[in-house]
Design an enzyme around this catalytic site. Structure first.
Site, PDB file in Angstrom:
ATOM      1  N   ALA A   1       7.162  -0.207   1.429  1.00 37.64           N
ATOM      2  CA  ALA A   1       7.540   0.595   0.211  1.00 37.64           C
ATOM      3  C   ALA A   1       8.488  -0.076  -0.668  1.00 37.64           C
ATOM      4  O   ALA A   1       9.603  -0.326  -0.172  1.00 37.64           O
ATOM      5  CB  ALA A   1       7.944   1.941   0.910  1.00 37.64           C
ATOM      6  N   SER A   2       8.270  -0.300  -1.900  1.00 34.75           N
ATOM      7  CA  SER A   2       9.157  -0.808  -2.908  1.00 34.75           C
ATOM      8  C   SER A   2       8.580  -0.165  -4.123  1.00 34.75           C
ATOM      9  O   SER A   2       7.808   0.357  -4.501  1.00 34.75           O
ATOM     10  CB  SER A   2       9.046  -2.422  -2.778  1.00 34.75           C
ATOM     11  OG  SER A   2      10.017  -2.699  -3.649  1.00 34.75           O
ATOM     12  N   LEU A   3       9.766  -0.334  -5.122  1.00 33.70           N
ATOM     13  CA  LEU A   3       9.519  -0.180  -6.413  1.00 33.70           C
ATOM     14  C   LEU A   3       8.240  -0.881  -7.173  1.00 33.70           C
ATOM     15  O   LEU A   3       7.332  -0.730  -7.504  1.00 33.70           O
ATOM     16  CB  LEU A   3      10.570  -0.227  -7.153  1.00 33.70           C
ATOM     17  CG  LEU A   3      10.690   0.003  -8.877  1.00 33.70           C
ATOM     18  CD1 LEU A   3      10.200   1.359  -9.273  1.00 33.70           C
ATOM     19  CD2 LEU A   3      11.865  -0.539  -9.558  1.00 33.70           C
ATOM     20  N   TYR A   4       8.331  -2.061  -6.789  1.00 34.66           N
ATOM     21  CA  TYR A   4       7.294  -3.068  -7.203  1.00 34.66           C
ATOM     22  C   TYR A   4       7.339  -4.509  -6.363  1.00 34.66           C
ATOM     23  O   TYR A   4       8.420  -4.852  -5.353  1.00 34.66           O
ATOM     24  CB  TYR A   4       7.795  -3.730  -8.648  1.00 34.66           C
ATOM     25  CG  TYR A   4       8.664  -4.400  -8.956  1.00 34.66           C
ATOM     26  CD1 TYR A   4       8.893  -5.850  -9.300  1.00 34.66           C
ATOM     27  CD2 TYR A   4      10.122  -3.931  -8.848  1.00 34.66           C
ATOM     28  CE1 TYR A   4      10.049  -6.378  -9.491  1.00 34.66           C
ATOM     29  CE2 TYR A   4      11.385  -4.548  -9.202  1.00 34.66           C
ATOM     30  CZ  TYR A   4      11.357  -5.796  -9.537  1.00 34.66           C
ATOM     31  OH  TYR A   4      12.441  -6.570  -9.721  1.00 34.66           O
ATOM     32  N   LEU A   5       6.432  -5.508  -6.647  1.00 41.36           N
ATOM     33  CA  LEU A   5       6.407  -6.680  -6.037  1.00 41.36           C
ATOM     34  C   LEU A   5       6.427  -7.870  -6.923  1.00 41.36           C
ATOM     35  O   LEU A   5       5.557  -7.590  -8.113  1.00 41.36           O
ATOM     36  CB  LEU A   5       5.013  -6.757  -5.028  1.00 41.36           C
ATOM     37  CG  LEU A   5       4.676  -8.241  -4.517  1.00 41.36           C
ATOM     38  CD1 LEU A   5       5.613  -8.734  -3.636  1.00 41.36           C
ATOM     39  CD2 LEU A   5       3.304  -8.333  -3.823  1.00 41.36           C
ATOM     40  N   GLY A   6       7.223  -8.476  -7.098  1.00 47.55           N
ATOM     41  CA  GLY A   6       7.324  -9.632  -8.130  1.00 47.55           C
ATOM     42  C   GLY A   6       6.193 -10.570  -8.235  1.00 47.55           C
ATOM     43  O   GLY A   6       5.449 -10.601  -7.235  1.00 47.55           O
TER      44      GLY A   6
ATOM     45  N   GLY B   1       6.673 -14.146  -8.591  1.00 44.65           N
ATOM     46  CA  GLY B   1       7.004 -15.645  -8.419  1.00 44.65           C
ATOM     47  C   GLY B   1       6.589 -16.230  -7.202  1.00 44.65           C
ATOM     48  O   GLY B   1       5.682 -15.723  -6.434  1.00 44.65           O
TER      49      GLY B   1
ATOM     50  N   HIS C   1      10.900   5.020  -5.722  1.00 44.19           N
ATOM     51  CA  HIS C   1      12.064   4.296  -5.517  1.00 44.19           C
ATOM     52  C   HIS C   1      12.336   3.736  -4.073  1.00 44.19           C
ATOM     53  O   HIS C   1      13.434   3.045  -3.592  1.00 44.19           O
ATOM     54  CB  HIS C   1      13.394   4.686  -6.065  1.00 44.19           C
ATOM     55  CG  HIS C   1      14.150   3.830  -6.753  1.00 44.19           C
ATOM     56  ND1 HIS C   1      15.621   4.019  -5.922  1.00 44.19           N
ATOM     57  CD2 HIS C   1      14.159   2.761  -7.208  1.00 44.19           C
ATOM     58  CE1 HIS C   1      16.494   3.131  -6.654  1.00 44.19           C
ATOM     59  NE2 HIS C   1      15.553   2.334  -7.449  1.00 44.19           N
TER      60      HIS C   1
ATOM     61  N   LYS D   1      12.526   1.934  -0.505  1.00 44.55           N
ATOM     62  CA  LYS D   1      12.577   0.735  -0.072  1.00 44.55           C
ATOM     63  C   LYS D   1      12.591   0.738   1.622  1.00 44.55           C
ATOM     64  O   LYS D   1      13.705   0.775   2.210  1.00 44.55           O
ATOM     65  CB  LYS D   1      13.545  -0.164  -0.400  1.00 44.55           C
ATOM     66  CG  LYS D   1      13.525  -0.493  -1.865  1.00 44.55           C
ATOM     67  CD  LYS D   1      13.988   0.674  -2.996  1.00 44.55           C
ATOM     68  CE  LYS D   1      13.679   0.422  -4.456  1.00 44.55           C
ATOM     69  NZ  LYS D   1      15.042  -0.121  -4.881  1.00 44.55           N
TER      70      LYS D   1
ATOM     71  N   ASP E   1       5.251  -3.417  12.898  1.00 47.17           N
ATOM     72  CA  ASP E   1       4.911  -2.822  14.233  1.00 47.17           C
ATOM     73  C   ASP E   1       6.040  -1.785  14.541  1.00 47.17           C
ATOM     74  O   ASP E   1       6.096  -0.840  13.810  1.00 47.17           O
ATOM     75  CB  ASP E   1       4.949  -3.888  15.515  1.00 47.17           C
ATOM     76  CG  ASP E   1       3.917  -5.040  15.224  1.00 47.17           C
ATOM     77  OD1 ASP E   1       2.997  -4.724  14.679  1.00 47.17           O
ATOM     78  OD2 ASP E   1       4.279  -6.309  15.688  1.00 47.17           O
TER      79      ASP E   1
END
Length: 548
Positions: A119-124, A126, A215, A217, A222
């Site tokens: 879970a994160s705000l977004y995945l970059g 790059g 928001h 993180k 596992d």
């Protein structure tokens, strides 16, 4: 269906406040009992008990003793609000750098056998982010080729607005995995219910996330879990300082966060292999459906996870306490406890009517007395009025760490965003002026984190008791203690209470490492030329305070 409903009514009929009080009194031995077997028929009642409204527990001010019993009594009240998980302190590891965070994630993805939940705000977009995606692809390939992990699943929860920004975005990064492994890959995109109608049409893409975002993180592999404030983007892997804690082989905590992320995912838009999105059957749409209905449905789904975990853990502790009492009555020795650390997950989702983190944080700050020192940090120093009143009115000493303007994530940004560091200077000056006006300079200290070519994003706190040079408690996760964290976004952090000396030493090292790169703020700080704040920035600071 009739029989299960009869049993449910039966459970409700006996789960009265009086019985709840019995469970509470039994679990007063919560922090003293030993870690026993997990299998119990009593635990089968947990999902049923979880559906009942939690019985309010009157607050009790803890004793000021700093001994083992005093430590337990001081913080066990958190278990009245949220699930409480006991873990061995030796399984909790503090990560110290963006590089270590990134390398540990890659290694865990490569060795995962049953599940990856992120879970994160977004995945970059790059090369470093692509390496993470490639590691997930390898793990999915391995599960298919070897046949040893046919149920292997990868689940991603991101924010819809931030994850959809631009032509190349989080969605385009993950689409190849969805297309190749549709049965094993899930991508959920949470959309705030507050961005709807004309507001959704008028707010530019760059600023629509100011209305509210996912928001949290949490990075789960596992039965191991990383809780952090860091996103999945290259700067967070290289030169953006945050905080990170790895809980190694802690299945109960991992299961809770997997279920929490899954519950938020259930009320989110589901990304499809053709880049379209849709809601699960029976779920209310976040911006096309009724706002009240969406929030009620989402709250019910998410609180089901929290309440089930609360009931399960309380029943488990009740069983352990009863077994210990039986052993004492039979004059049999009780095994020494195998756990010395407690983890309390704190969830804040005010748009959905969930404010557990706020409740616990406010009480923690309220009860921080003269025998305590609190080191509090935020990448965006913007305390809510309630938190500010508590800090200024408390008896504890406070050492507050914030970003110097040049390490603020918005430093050098174009347009209105470029004024955000100056707005935080203005907010810091206002707070410092209040400290001085109240004569609290000897108790409340401000520090600025400074590091060339780095930005600062760390948040949380470390709680020291008088007479100890090591913290016994920390808060770590996504909240920033500001208006957005409390009122707009979905947040989660954990409170770790520990008497494990090695873990306490790790926490002390983490805290000292961050503060050693700081300088203390004084009245002269705001007289420096680079701290000048233009009038128009001062005028829009209240707006920035509520949205950034």
């Amino acid at each position: 269906m009739a029989a299960p409903m009869s049993w449910r009514r039966l459970v409700y009929s006996v789960y009265t406040p009086a019985l709840s009080g019995v469970f509470t009194r039994i679990s007063d031995k919560f922090f003293r009992t030993h870690d026993r077997r997990r299998g119990s028929s009593l635990l089968l009642l947990a999902p049923l008990l979880a559906e009942a409204e939690p019985v309010p527990v009157p607050p009790s001010r803890p004793p000021s003793s700093t001994g083992v019993e005093g430590l337990h009594a001081r913080f066990r009240w958190m278990g009245d609000h949220v699930p409480a998980f006991r873990v061995p302190g030796a399984r909790v590891h503090i990560l110290h750098s963006p590089e270590e965070f990134y390398q540990v994630m890659k290694a865990r993805i490569k060795t995962a056998k049953s599940r990856i939940v992120m879970a994160s705000l977004y995945l970059g977009t790059g090369p470093l982010e692509q390496d993470l995606v490639d590691c997930m692809e390898e793990a999915l390939e391995r599960s298919q080729n070897q046949g040893s992990s046919p149920d292997f699943q990868v689940s991603m929860l991101l924010d819809y607005t931030r994850g959809s920004r631009g032509k190349n975005n989080s969605r385009t990064m993950l689409l190849p995995l969805l297309q190749r492994f549709p049965a094993q890959m899930r991508v959920s995109l949470y959309h705030t219910p507050d961005l709807r109608g004309l507001l959704r049409l008028l707010v530019p893409e760059r600023f629509n996330e100011t209305i509210g975002v996912q928001h949290i993180k949490a990075y789960l592999f596992d039965d191991s879990l990383i809780i952090s404030g860091a996103n999945l983007s290259d700067s967070y892997f290289t030169n953006r300082q945050d905080r990170y804690v790895l809980l190694e082989d802690c299945p109960e905590v991992a299961n809770f966060f997997a279920e929490l992320v899954g519950a938020v995912g259930d009320v989110s838009l589901q990304l499809q292999p053709d880049d379209s999105v849709h809601m699960l059957d029976g779920m209310v749409h976040p911006y096309k459906g009724n706002r009240k209905d969406f929030s009620a449905t989402a709250r019910r789904r998410i609180m089901e996870v929290v309440n089930t975990a609360c009931a399960r853990q309380r029943l488990l502790e009740a069983e352990r306490s009863l077994e210990e009492a039986e052993a004492e009555a039979a004059d049999l020795p009780s095994p020494a406890p195998s756990t010395d650390t407690w983890v309390f997950p704190l969830v804040q989702m005010k748009p959905l009517g969930i404010h557990l983190d706020e409740q616990v944080t406010r009480r923690l700050l309220t009860e921080a007395g003269g025998d305590s020192t609190v080191y509090l940090t935020s990448g965006y120093f913007n305390l809510t009025r309630a938190y500010m009143r508590l800090v200024l009115g408390a008896g504890a000493d406070y050492r507050i760490l914030m970003a110097a303007p040049e390490v603020n994530g918005f430093f050098g940004a174009k347009g209105v965003a470029g004024a955000i560091p100056a707005a935080y200077i203005h907010l810091a000056r206002q707070f410092y002026s209040k400290v001085c006006a109240l004569g609290q300079q000897s108790r409340v200290h401000l520090h600025e984190y400074q590091r060339a070519n780095w930005t600062f994003h760390a948040k949380g706190l470390w709680y020291y008791l008088d007479g100890s040079d090591r913290p016994c408690l920390t808060l770590i996760g996504s909240p920033n203690f500001g208006y957005r964290s409390v009122h707009r976004d979905l947040e989660a952090q954990i409170a770790i209470v520990t008497e494990n000396e090695e873990l306490q030493a790790q926490l002390q090292q983490e805290q000292e490492m961050l503060y050693k790169r700081s300088s203390e703020v004084s009245g002269n700080t705001f007289k420096q030329p680079d701290r000048y704040v233009k009038l128009w920035v001062k005028l829009v600071t209240p707006l920035i305070k509520n949205f950034f």
